[in-house]
Motif scaffolding. Structure first.
Motif, PDB file in Angstrom:
ATOM      1  N   ALA A 112       0.871  -1.175   0.000  1.00  0.00           N
ATOM      2  CA  ALA A 112       0.000   0.000   0.000  1.00  0.00           C
ATOM      3  C   ALA A 112       0.908   1.226   0.000  1.00  0.00           C
ATOM      4  CB  ALA A 112      -0.890  -0.009   1.234  1.00  0.00           C
ATOM      5  N   ILE A 113       0.468   2.300  -0.627  1.00  0.00           N
ATOM      6  CA  ILE A 113       1.260   3.518  -0.530  1.00  0.00           C
ATOM      7  C   ILE A 113       0.878   4.227   0.764  1.00  0.00           C
ATOM      8  CG2 ILE A 113       1.808   3.801  -2.959  1.00  0.00           C
ATOM      9  CD1 ILE A 113      -0.581   5.655  -3.239  1.00  0.00           C
ATOM     10  N   SER A 114       1.869   4.718   1.481  1.00  0.00           N
ATOM     11  CA  SER A 114       1.671   5.224   2.839  1.00  0.00           C
ATOM     12  C   SER A 114       1.139   6.651   2.836  1.00  0.00           C
ATOM     13  CB  SER A 114       3.008   5.189   3.597  1.00  0.00           C
ATOM     14  OG  SER A 114       3.515   3.880   3.640  1.00  0.00           O
ATOM     15  N   TYR A 115       0.248   6.922   3.771  1.00  0.00           N
ATOM     16  CA  TYR A 115      -0.317   8.273   3.890  1.00  0.00           C
ATOM     17  C   TYR A 115       0.612   9.111   4.754  1.00  0.00           C
ATOM     18  CZ  TYR A 115      -4.097  11.589   3.372  1.00  0.00           C
ATOM     19  OH  TYR A 115      -4.848  12.676   2.999  1.00  0.00           O
ATOM     20  N   PRO A 116       1.252  10.137   4.200  1.00  0.00           N
ATOM     21  CA  PRO A 116       2.336  10.814   4.919  1.00  0.00           C
ATOM     22  C   PRO A 116       1.909  12.054   5.693  1.00  0.00           C
ATOM     23  CG  PRO A 116       2.386  11.488   2.636  1.00  0.00           C
ATOM     24  CD  PRO A 116       1.190  10.584   2.794  1.00  0.00           C
ATOM     25  N   ASN A 117       0.762  11.981   6.395  1.00  0.00           N
ATOM     26  CA  ASN A 117       0.406  13.109   7.256  1.00  0.00           C
ATOM     27  C   ASN A 117       1.126  13.012   8.600  1.00  0.00           C
ATOM     28  OD1 ASN A 117      -1.157  10.856   8.012  1.00  0.00           O
ATOM     29  ND2 ASN A 117      -2.678  12.166   9.002  1.00  0.00           N
ATOM     30  N   LEU A 128       0.059  -6.254  -1.436  1.00  0.00           N
ATOM     31  CA  LEU A 128       0.223  -6.525  -0.012  1.00  0.00           C
ATOM     32  C   LEU A 128      -0.204  -5.284   0.761  1.00  0.00           C
ATOM     33  CD1 LEU A 128       1.208  -8.486   2.157  1.00  0.00           C
ATOM     34  CD2 LEU A 128       3.495  -7.506   1.902  1.00  0.00           C
ATOM     35  N   ILE A 129      -1.209  -5.434   1.632  1.00  0.00           N
ATOM     36  CA  ILE A 129      -1.821  -4.291   2.304  1.00  0.00           C
ATOM     37  C   ILE A 129      -2.193  -4.653   3.737  1.00  0.00           C
ATOM     38  CG2 ILE A 129      -2.760  -3.325   0.167  1.00  0.00           C
ATOM     39  CD1 ILE A 129      -5.470  -4.622   1.028  1.00  0.00           C
ATOM     40  N   GLY A 130      -2.514  -3.644   4.539  1.00  0.00           N
ATOM     41  CA  GLY A 130      -3.026  -3.880   5.883  1.00  0.00           C
ATOM     42  C   GLY A 130      -4.486  -4.293   5.838  1.00  0.00           C
ATOM     43  N   LYS A 131      -4.920  -5.034   6.852  1.00  0.00           N
ATOM     44  CA  LYS A 131      -6.279  -5.578   6.846  1.00  0.00           C
ATOM     45  C   LYS A 131      -7.338  -4.485   6.908  1.00  0.00           C
ATOM     46  CE  LYS A 131      -6.613  -6.341  11.880  1.00  0.00           C
ATOM     47  NZ  LYS A 131      -6.826  -7.361  12.944  1.00  0.00           N
ATOM     48  N   ASP A 132      -6.971  -3.279   7.362  1.00  0.00           N
ATOM     49  CA  ASP A 132      -7.950  -2.205   7.480  1.00  0.00           C
ATOM     50  C   ASP A 132      -8.319  -1.574   6.147  1.00  0.00           C
ATOM     51  OD1 ASP A 132      -5.291  -1.326   7.450  1.00  0.00           O
ATOM     52  OD2 ASP A 132      -5.775   0.572   8.423  1.00  0.00           O
ATOM     53  N   ILE A 133      -7.566  -1.871   5.077  1.00  0.00           N
ATOM     54  CA  ILE A 133      -7.898  -1.284   3.777  1.00  0.00           C
ATOM     55  C   ILE A 133      -8.207  -2.362   2.731  1.00  0.00           C
ATOM     56  CG2 ILE A 133      -6.699   0.898   4.156  1.00  0.00           C
ATOM     57  CD1 ILE A 133      -4.341  -0.177   2.566  1.00  0.00           C
TER      58      ILE A 133
END
Length: 517
Positions: free
Chosen positions: A10-15, A259-264
């Motif tokens: 997943a591409i990371s959210y950079p906030n 490959l991603i986290g289960k939340d998305i």
């Protein structure tokens, strides 16, 4: 030509800065990519940052600076994390780059040409933190009457002019996909959750925003920017040259593994295949939703104060030690937990005391007693062949498990080969044979060198720097291939005159950091 293999994180959210959850996903993807390269595949490994959306606007506003400036700085931290963790990515995508705007708008136009986009008005619940829309049935009431999403994040009632995607049109095609290809969503529990969600009915999806302008402009619709998930998911196409049909990278599509986290998982297993079906683009082969990484059993949170910078863990324990622990200790696909004590215990027991000590005492013995020369064939015994067979089986077990994304189980199987070698060296006692039977000592040491080489090649995707050092110590230049017994390797290196130098420990014992003691 080698068969392509395309893997993405997943591409990371950079906030915010990277945390250990980002590191875990990158490490797992890197190990899979390195494993596939060893297997002879033509690997394309992509990661990056997802820089649009309301969260970024709010974060920049809170700091009193332009959102583009914040995106540049924060994206750099994620690239730095990947480099610090020895992540062998081929492409780092930023959603603010021109190539991504072009890909996103091309996908939009393809969906529009299919008749799957229409203008309307959105009224409903929206979570800024999740960048997600929720139905009345999904929203729950929290303390003080605050409305919360299923993830426990605050939601706001939003009214906005918007373009909609005909997601409802794809309910049955999606269910048919899940039934036809069970491996499209993995592990099984994630597939079951998504199937139940889709069976419950799909409503059309709001796919543009007008309340802010930080995003990819919607073609032909002034004032609209794409909903961040349309934009973000398109990154997987951006990285392979879409929409240019003749781009060399297009050979990698369809992706083998997201490959991603289960939340998305919902976004990747419902929205993404629906968008692709609409645009007549082949679907990815598999979406794998890994679990969360917990700190001492607790979910990481800034408010609790247990969020850990992955580079701090690298500084405390080393890159390969951290990589080994996360892939060994966490059953891939399930939630896992880590602590400083757990890292030290696992790494010392298996890398330092078992594999590291095996290599160190074998190679040091050869350097000291044989002037570093490779031992001769010597007098073989049944135990020698049995050990090599055990190591071959252990390495093959790791390969089979990694091919099925059972990473922890694969490393556990590999450890059986390490344990077999340690039992063998203790039973054969080459230090005693040096005086009583030097010819037999040679055979024992030769067997151990061959075994160490195979074990190092097998574990290379997990601990690439340390395993490469072990291979250098035994003169094994051929390492990017399957870890099998290479007939003739030992004889070629021995005939070359290569000498084993007194080796430095590759896996030093870890000490618990003072702040964790």
């Amino acid at each position: 030509m080698a068969e392509p293999y395309y893997i993405t994180t997943a591409i990371s959210y950079p906030n915010g800065r990277p945390h250990i959850g980002h590191a875990y996903e990158a490490i797992a993807a890197d190990a899979i990519a390195r494993f596939q390269r060893q297997a002879g595949r033509d690997v394309r490994f992509q990661t990056g940052t997802d820089e649009h959306g309301l969260k970024m606007v709010q974060a920049a506003r809170a700091e009193g600076r332009p959102v583009a400036q914040l995106a540049d700085e924060m994206s750099g931290y994620f690239r730095d994390m990947c480099d610090a963790l020895n992540i062998s990515y081929d492409r780092f995508v930023r959603t603010t780059e021109p190539a991504h705007y072009r890909a996103s708008q091309a996908l939009w136009e393809a969906m529009a040409a299919k008749g799957d986009l229409y203008p309307s008005r959105y009224e409903g619940w929206y979570s800024v933190r999740d960048e997600a829309f929720y139905t009345d049935a999904e929203v729950v009431e929290g303390e003080g009457g605050i409305k919360l999403s299923p993830q426990g994040t605050p939601v706001e009632w939003t009214v906005e002019e918007s373009w909609f995607f005909r997601l409802s049109k794809y309910q049955q095609p999606l269910l048919d996909l899940y039934a036809r290809d069970p491996d499209f969503i993995r592990p099984d529990g994630r597939r079951n959750e998504v199937t139940r969600f889709v069976e419950g009915g799909l409503t059309d999806l709001s796919v543009s925003r007008t309340s802010f302008d930080w995003g990819v402009p919607v073609p032909g619709a002034d004032g609209h920017v794409m909903y961040v998930w349309v934009d973000a998911l398109t990154n997987y196409l951006t990285g392979i040259g879409y929409p240019d049909a003749d781009a060399a990278e297009r050979r990698y599509w369809p992706a083998d593994l997201h490959l991603i986290g289960k939340d998305i998982v919902r976004f990747h297993a419902v929205y993404w295949p629906a968008f692709l079906m609409s645009a007549d683009i082949p679907l990815p082969k598999s979406v794998f939703g890994h679990g969360f990484l917990l700190h001492r059993g607790e979910k990481m949170s800034k408010s609790i104060g247990n969020v850990v910078d992955p580079q701090a863990l690298v500084a405390a324990f080393g890159v390969d030690a951290l990589r080994y622990f996360l892939l060994r200790d966490v059953s891939f696909g399930q939630d896992g937990s880590y602590s400083a004590e757990a890292i030290v215990t696992r790494v010392n027991a298996e890398l330092a005391n078992s594999f590291g000590n095996l290599a160190q005492r074998t190679l040091s013995f050869i350097a000291k007693n044989l002037e570093g020369a490779f031992p001769s064939v010597g007098t073989a015994a049944e135990a020698d062949g049995m050990l090599i067979e055990e190591v071959v089986v252990a390495c093959a077990g790791l390969r089979a498990a990694f091919g099925d994304l059972a990473l922890s189980q694969g490393i556990e199987t590999w450890m059986r080969g390490v344990f077999a070698c340690n039992q063998y060296i203790d039973a054969q006692a080459p230090w005693a044979l040096r005086k009583t039977n030097p010819d037999r000592m040679h055979a024992v040491l030769r067997t151990l060198v061959r075994a160490i080489r195979m074990l190092a090649i097998a574990i290379l995707p997990v601990v690439p720097t340390a395993a490469a050092k072990v291979l250098d110590q035994v003169g094994a230049e051929e390492r990017d291939h399957a870890a099998i017994d290479d007939d003739g390797w030992y004889e070629r290196v021995a005939a070359s005159g290569f000498r084993i130098a007194p080796p430095a420990p590759v896996f030093p014992r870890l000490e618990l950091p003072p702040e964790a003691a």
